[in-house]
Enzyme design. Structure first.
Site, short mmCIF file in Angstrom:
data_model
loop_
_atom_site.label_atom_id
_atom_site.label_comp_id
_atom_site.label_asym_id
_atom_site.label_seq_id
_atom_site.Cartn_x
_atom_site.Cartn_y
_atom_site.Cartn_z
N CYS A 148 -19.95 10.67 12.71
CA CYS A 148 -19.32 9.95 13.82
C CYS A 148 -17.83 9.68 13.63
O CYS A 148 -17.05 9.80 14.58
CB CYS A 148 -20.08 8.64 14.06
SG CYS A 148 -20.73 7.88 12.57
N HIS A 242 -16.22 3.13 16.43
CA HIS A 242 -15.47 3.22 15.18
C HIS A 242 -13.97 3.28 15.51
O HIS A 242 -13.52 4.11 16.31
CB HIS A 242 -15.84 4.50 14.42
CG HIS A 242 -17.24 4.51 13.86
ND1 HIS A 242 -18.08 3.42 13.89
CD2 HIS A 242 -17.93 5.50 13.24
CE1 HIS A 242 -19.24 3.74 13.31
NE2 HIS A 242 -19.18 5.00 12.92
P1 NAP Z 1 -33.07 5.65 12.16
O1 NAP Z 1 -32.72 4.60 13.15
O2 NAP Z 1 -33.51 5.25 10.82
O3 NAP Z 1 -34.23 6.59 12.84
C1 NAP Z 1 -34.95 7.55 12.12
C2 NAP Z 1 -35.95 8.30 13.00
O4 NAP Z 1 -36.58 9.34 12.23
C3 NAP Z 1 -37.10 7.46 13.55
O5 NAP Z 1 -37.51 7.97 14.80
C4 NAP Z 1 -38.22 7.69 12.53
O6 NAP Z 1 -39.53 7.55 13.08
C5 NAP Z 1 -38.00 9.15 12.17
N1 NAP Z 1 -38.49 9.45 10.83
C6 NAP Z 1 -38.28 8.75 9.68
N2 NAP Z 1 -38.90 9.38 8.63
C7 NAP Z 1 -39.51 10.47 9.14
C8 NAP Z 1 -40.33 11.50 8.57
N3 NAP Z 1 -40.63 11.54 7.27
N4 NAP Z 1 -40.79 12.48 9.40
C9 NAP Z 1 -40.51 12.47 10.72
N5 NAP Z 1 -39.75 11.51 11.31
C10 NAP Z 1 -39.25 10.53 10.53
O7 NAP Z 1 -31.84 6.67 11.95
P2 NAP Z 1 -30.53 6.91 12.88
O8 NAP Z 1 -29.46 5.93 12.62
O9 NAP Z 1 -31.03 7.08 14.28
O10 NAP Z 1 -29.98 8.30 12.30
C11 NAP Z 1 -30.62 9.53 12.55
C12 NAP Z 1 -29.77 10.67 12.02
O11 NAP Z 1 -28.54 10.72 12.72
C13 NAP Z 1 -29.42 10.52 10.53
O12 NAP Z 1 -29.45 11.78 9.92
C14 NAP Z 1 -28.01 9.94 10.59
O13 NAP Z 1 -27.27 10.22 9.43
C15 NAP Z 1 -27.44 10.66 11.81
N6 NAP Z 1 -26.31 9.97 12.47
C16 NAP Z 1 -26.37 8.66 12.79
C17 NAP Z 1 -25.28 8.07 13.44
C18 NAP Z 1 -25.28 6.62 13.86
O14 NAP Z 1 -24.23 6.18 14.38
N7 NAP Z 1 -26.37 5.87 13.67
C19 NAP Z 1 -24.15 8.82 13.75
C20 NAP Z 1 -24.13 10.18 13.41
C21 NAP Z 1 -25.22 10.74 12.79
P3 NAP Z 1 -40.45 6.22 12.87
O15 NAP Z 1 -39.98 5.23 13.92
O16 NAP Z 1 -41.80 6.72 13.13
O17 NAP Z 1 -40.21 5.75 11.47
#
Ligand code: NAP
Length: 365
Positions: A148, A242
């Site tokens: 991001c 950000h």
């Molecule tokens: P998050 O809120 O922790 O969400 C994770 C998701 O993945 C949930 O739907 C979870 O499902 C699922 N999950 C977890 N473990 C799993 C497994 N073993 N198998 C299948 N599904 C699984 O994470 P997030 O912040 O949305 O980030 C997601 C990705 O985007 C990451 O790689 C992060 O680095 C990237 N990212 C995030 C941002 C940001 O601003 N947040 C920006 C750029 C990139 P359950 O609900 O069933 O646990």
């Protein structure tokens, strides 16, 4: 009109929910599959997902039953919002099975045959897709979008780099708590505080992502751009958006007016194609002395959360010039970035047929 079927991997998380929100009513795409971990698979989306965004969960997805993250869903594109611990392998399985994977996770960003893409910046890197499919023997493929803070930094630098050559960058980021996912950083840690460390973030900015994004595609790979970056990354107590303080030295020092002109005249391919999620303009320069501010400006522009907002351009006593950059982290910096990548893939013919809606929505300049 028939829409393209898409799925979301990690649909219950912070970025996954953004995908669901941005895909609601999309002119080209319709959600036909939502996937999450084994903990959630088999449950209704409304039961498994703690909706954290402004407004209600879209009615169209409330009763959808969550699927496990494995190939099989009836869709052509999958948007991946999976944590990096699991994204790598799952995304490969989908690509091998013929799906187009548009990923937010970092796992494949630095693979030499995987495009790391900002549609405005490096659409020609889509040429890596053929390299990837040949090398891996896949029917599908993976594209990724940057982290991001990189997204908005590079969006601001790109129009300057193509005209004047960016040589050195010094950047201090002030990154919102939503960037750490949900529930993310504990309130006891972040309230009344700034955390001067975000694991892996400075390395991504200093050595990996801007260099690949601004690099040259030569038909078989990307030659990284030759620039030096120093980054200080901080977690601050804003919810979204950000803010980055940037100083830049150029190969050829432009005037201040030339820099402003480069941002104002910026009309890259995504804007020329009028992709549905491309903000018009891509870059907003705000002349007010105390802007941009995260709370006030993160949703600025024609498509809320998709533009990069710049302000406070002035001479810098160390390097040539300094300015502030602001961008939404979970919209353009995550789900919205992937969505725009997918729109570019459709417009450039990577889904294998000409879609009827392209004739109506996409007009070449
Ligand atoms: P998050 O809120 O922790 O969400 C994770 C998701 O993945 C949930 O739907 C979870 O499902 C699922 N999950 C977890 N473990 C799993 C497994 N073993 N198998 C299948 N599904 C699984 O994470 P997030 O912040 O949305 O980030 C997601 C990705 O985007 C990451 O790689 C992060 O680095 C990237 N990212 C995030 C941002 C940001 O601003 N947040 C920006 C750029 C990139 P359950 O609900 O069933 O646990």
């Amino acid at each position: 009109m028939e829409k393209i079927k898409v799925g979301v991997l990690g649909a219950t998380g912070a970025v996954g929910q953004r995908f669901v929100q941005l895909l609601e009513g999309h002119p080209w795409f319709e959600i036909t599959a939502l996937c999450a971990s084994e903990r959630s698979a088999g449950k209704r989306y409304a039961d498994a997902c703690r909706w954290n965004l402004r407004g209600d969960m879209p009615a169209s997805v409330r009763d959808m039953v969550l699927l496990p993250c494995e190939p099989g869903p009836d869709c052509q594109i999958v948007f991946s919002a999976l944590p990096s611990e699991t994204a790598g392998e799952i995304e490969e399985e989908f690509a091998a099975a013929g799906y187009i994977v548009c990923s937010n996770a970092r796992n494949h960003r630095y693979d030499p045959d995987v495009p790391l893409l900002i549609p405005e910046v490096n659409p020609e890197h889509l040429g890596l897709i053929e390299v990837q499919k040949r090398a891996r023997g896949w029917h599908g493929f993976i594209t990724t979008n940057p982290n991001c803070s990189t997204t908005h930094l590079v969006s601001a630098l790109h129009p300057l780099h193509v005209r004047f050559g960016v040589k050195k960058v010094f950047v201090v980021t002030m990154q919102a708590v939503s960037g750490a996912g949900y529930p993310g950083v504990s309130s006891m840690d972040i309230l009344d505080n700034v955390i001067p460390y975000i694991g892996g973030e400075e390395e991504k900015i200093e050595h990996k992502e801007p260099h690949k994004l601004l690099g040259a595609f030569d038909g078989s790979g990307v030659r990284p751009a030759d620039l030096l970056i120093s980054a200080h990354c901080n977690r601050v107590a804003t919810r979204n958006g950000h803010l980055e303080a940037v100083s830049v030295e150029f190969v050829e020092k432009p005037t201040l007016d030339q820099l402003l002109e480069a941002w104002r005249d910026y009309t890259p391919l995504a804007q020329q194609l009028r992709l549905p999620s491309a903000p018009q303009p891509a870059i907003i320069y705000d002349e007010r002395p105390d802007r941009p501010q995260p709370r006030l400006d993160r949703m600025a522009g024609s498509i809320p959360g998709m533009a990069t907002v710049i302000g406070r351009l002035r001479p810098d006593p160390l390097l040539h010039y300094k300015f502030m950059v602001l961008g939404h982290n979970t919209i353009r910096g995550a789900a919205g970035g992937s969505l725009l990548n997918a729109e570019l893939l459709v417009a450039q013919g990577y889904l294998g047929r000409t879609h009827a809606f392209l004739a109506e929505s996409v007009q070449m300049a």
